[in-house]
Design a protein around this motif. Structure first.
Motif, PDB file in Angstrom:
ATOM      1  N   ALA A 138      47.362  67.271  30.803  1.00  0.00           N
ATOM      2  CA  ALA A 138      46.334  68.291  30.552  1.00  0.00           C
ATOM      3  C   ALA A 138      46.186  68.560  29.059  1.00  0.00           C
ATOM      4  O   ALA A 138      45.066  68.695  28.552  1.00  0.00           O
ATOM      5  CB  ALA A 138      46.680  69.581  31.295  1.00  0.00           C
ATOM      6  N   PHE A 139      47.301  68.622  28.354  1.00  0.00           N
ATOM      7  CA  PHE A 139      47.252  68.867  26.910  1.00  0.00           C
ATOM      8  C   PHE A 139      46.529  67.725  26.201  1.00  0.00           C
ATOM      9  O   PHE A 139      45.648  67.952  25.364  1.00  0.00           O
ATOM     10  CB  PHE A 139      48.659  69.046  26.351  1.00  0.00           C
ATOM     11  N   LEU A 140      46.901  66.483  26.528  1.00  0.00           N
ATOM     12  CA  LEU A 140      46.257  65.331  25.884  1.00  0.00           C
ATOM     13  C   LEU A 140      44.773  65.259  26.231  1.00  0.00           C
ATOM     14  O   LEU A 140      43.944  64.975  25.361  1.00  0.00           O
ATOM     15  CB  LEU A 140      46.975  64.038  26.285  1.00  0.00           C
ATOM     16  N   ALA A 141      44.427  65.537  27.483  1.00  0.00           N
ATOM     17  CA  ALA A 141      43.011  65.543  27.875  1.00  0.00           C
ATOM     18  C   ALA A 141      42.256  66.648  27.145  1.00  0.00           C
ATOM     19  O   ALA A 141      41.130  66.446  26.681  1.00  0.00           O
ATOM     20  CB  ALA A 141      42.884  65.719  29.389  1.00  0.00           C
ATOM     21  N   GLY A 142      42.873  67.818  27.036  1.00  0.00           N
ATOM     22  CA  GLY A 142      42.255  68.928  26.311  1.00  0.00           C
ATOM     23  C   GLY A 142      42.035  68.607  24.846  1.00  0.00           C
ATOM     24  O   GLY A 142      40.987  68.927  24.274  1.00  0.00           O
ATOM     25  N   MET A 143      43.008  67.955  24.227  1.00  0.00           N
ATOM     26  CA  MET A 143      42.864  67.569  22.818  1.00  0.00           C
ATOM     27  C   MET A 143      41.772  66.519  22.649  1.00  0.00           C
ATOM     28  O   MET A 143      40.997  66.566  21.686  1.00  0.00           O
ATOM     29  CB  MET A 143      44.196  67.052  22.265  1.00  0.00           C
ATOM     30  N   ALA A 144      41.686  65.577  23.590  1.00  0.00           N
ATOM     31  CA  ALA A 144      40.631  64.559  23.525  1.00  0.00           C
ATOM     32  C   ALA A 144      39.254  65.211  23.684  1.00  0.00           C
ATOM     33  O   ALA A 144      38.306  64.870  22.966  1.00  0.00           O
ATOM     34  CB  ALA A 144      40.857  63.503  24.603  1.00  0.00           C
ATOM     35  N   TRP A 145      39.158  66.166  24.619  1.00  0.00           N
ATOM     36  CA  TRP A 145      37.890  66.869  24.814  1.00  0.00           C
ATOM     37  C   TRP A 145      37.524  67.670  23.566  1.00  0.00           C
ATOM     38  O   TRP A 145      36.368  67.644  23.125  1.00  0.00           O
ATOM     39  CB  TRP A 145      38.001  67.812  26.019  1.00  0.00           C
ATOM     40  N   LEU A 146      38.477  68.368  22.987  1.00  0.00           N
ATOM     41  CA  LEU A 146      38.223  69.152  21.779  1.00  0.00           C
ATOM     42  C   LEU A 146      37.776  68.251  20.628  1.00  0.00           C
ATOM     43  O   LEU A 146      36.827  68.582  19.912  1.00  0.00           O
ATOM     44  CB  LEU A 146      39.491  69.929  21.394  1.00  0.00           C
ATOM     45  N   ARG A 147      38.430  67.106  20.476  1.00  0.00           N
ATOM     46  CA  ARG A 147      38.053  66.178  19.420  1.00  0.00           C
ATOM     47  C   ARG A 147      36.625  65.672  19.645  1.00  0.00           C
ATOM     48  O   ARG A 147      35.830  65.621  18.718  1.00  0.00           O
ATOM     49  CB  ARG A 147      39.024  64.999  19.378  1.00  0.00           C
ATOM     50  N   ALA A 148      36.310  65.301  20.880  1.00  0.00           N
ATOM     51  CA  ALA A 148      34.963  64.810  21.183  1.00  0.00           C
ATOM     52  C   ALA A 148      33.928  65.904  20.954  1.00  0.00           C
ATOM     53  O   ALA A 148      32.822  65.625  20.468  1.00  0.00           O
ATOM     54  CB  ALA A 148      34.908  64.300  22.620  1.00  0.00           C
ATOM     55  N   THR A 149      34.265  67.131  21.288  1.00  0.00           N
ATOM     56  CA  THR A 149      33.349  68.252  21.103  1.00  0.00           C
ATOM     57  C   THR A 149      33.094  68.509  19.621  1.00  0.00           C
ATOM     58  O   THR A 149      31.948  68.677  19.191  1.00  0.00           O
ATOM     59  CB  THR A 149      33.907  69.527  21.765  1.00  0.00           C
ATOM     60  N   ILE A 150      34.161  68.492  18.843  1.00  0.00           N
ATOM     61  CA  ILE A 150      34.026  68.761  17.404  1.00  0.00           C
ATOM     62  C   ILE A 150      33.275  67.635  16.700  1.00  0.00           C
ATOM     63  O   ILE A 150      32.413  67.875  15.863  1.00  0.00           O
ATOM     64  CB  ILE A 150      35.411  68.990  16.767  1.00  0.00           C
ATOM     65  N   LEU A 151      33.591  66.404  17.074  1.00  0.00           N
ATOM     66  CA  LEU A 151      32.963  65.257  16.411  1.00  0.00           C
ATOM     67  C   LEU A 151      31.630  64.874  17.040  1.00  0.00           C
ATOM     68  O   LEU A 151      30.950  63.981  16.560  1.00  0.00           O
ATOM     69  CB  LEU A 151      33.914  64.058  16.421  1.00  0.00           C
ATOM     70  N   GLY A 152      31.311  65.552  18.134  1.00  0.00           N
ATOM     71  CA  GLY A 152      30.002  65.293  18.770  1.00  0.00           C
ATOM     72  C   GLY A 152      29.916  63.966  19.470  1.00  0.00           C
ATOM     73  O   GLY A 152      28.862  63.356  19.551  1.00  0.00           O
TER      74      GLY A 152
END
Length: 193
Positions: A178-192
């Motif tokens: 969950a942590f790794l998925a959350g970090m991947a989602w956050l990165r994708a969100t920030i970088l668009g």
């Protein structure tokens, strides 16, 4: 750092330190703390540079990788010590997690070879090293979560076989994923992306 942490843990396990619960001798302990502190100084220097202030020295990726390698060694010793002393019933507190300069030298040499391969960007090694780094990141998060969850579930000082950790390991695996998925989602969100 994570590749170094994984490598160091592997070497310590292969050298029979899987049940070790003793602190390294003071001179090795001071060296390990020093390796972590050097990375901290380099990280602060890089942060100072990134926020537009004048750094103490020019940040470089090769230096950042080398200091990360040193910190990975120190953190691997800490993780093994915390895991064994927190959870194992059969921990050997007379056996240091790292006991001699020769052991530390071997660990540094193995990590230096891997670091050199990373810095030289050797094509056929890129994917295996990236995969090992990914395992290092996930493994570090998993071991940290496992130790914390197992202590919270009152497993402290009860483990004689790793299979005893099946229940807390399941929770740790879910939390890590969950942590790794959350970090991947956050990165994708920030970088668009």
């Amino acid at each position: 750092m994570y590749l170094s942490l994984l490598t160091t843990l592997s070497v310590m396990l292969l050298r029979g330190r899987g049940k070790a619960g003793g602190l390294p001798p003071w001179h090795l302990l001071a060296t390990l703390v020093g390796l972590v502190l050097v990375m901290a100084v380099d990280g602060v220097n890089s942060t100072i540079n990134e926020i537009g202030m004048t750094p103490w020295y020019e940040p470089r990726n090769d230096l950042r990788a080398a200091t990360g390698m040193g910190a990975g060694i120190g953190l691997a010793v800490l993780l093994m010590l915390l895991f064994n002393r927190s959870l194992r019933r059969d921990v050997d507190e007379t056996l240091p997690v790292l006991g001699q300069w020769r052991e530390l030298g071997m660990i540094i040499l193995i990590n230096a070879v891997l670091l050199t391969a990373v810095l030289l960007d050797i094509g056929f090694l890129a994917r295996p090293l990236a995969l090992l780094d990914l395992v290092g990141v996930g493994g570090t998060l998993f071991i940290t979560a496992l130790t914390t969850i197992a202590v919270l579930m009152n497993y402290d000082g009860t483990i004689t076989h790793l299979t005893h950790l099946a229940r807390p390991a399941t929770f740790a695996l879910i939390l890590t994923g969950a942590f790794l998925a959350g970090m991947a989602w956050l990165r994708a969100t920030i970088l668009g992306g």
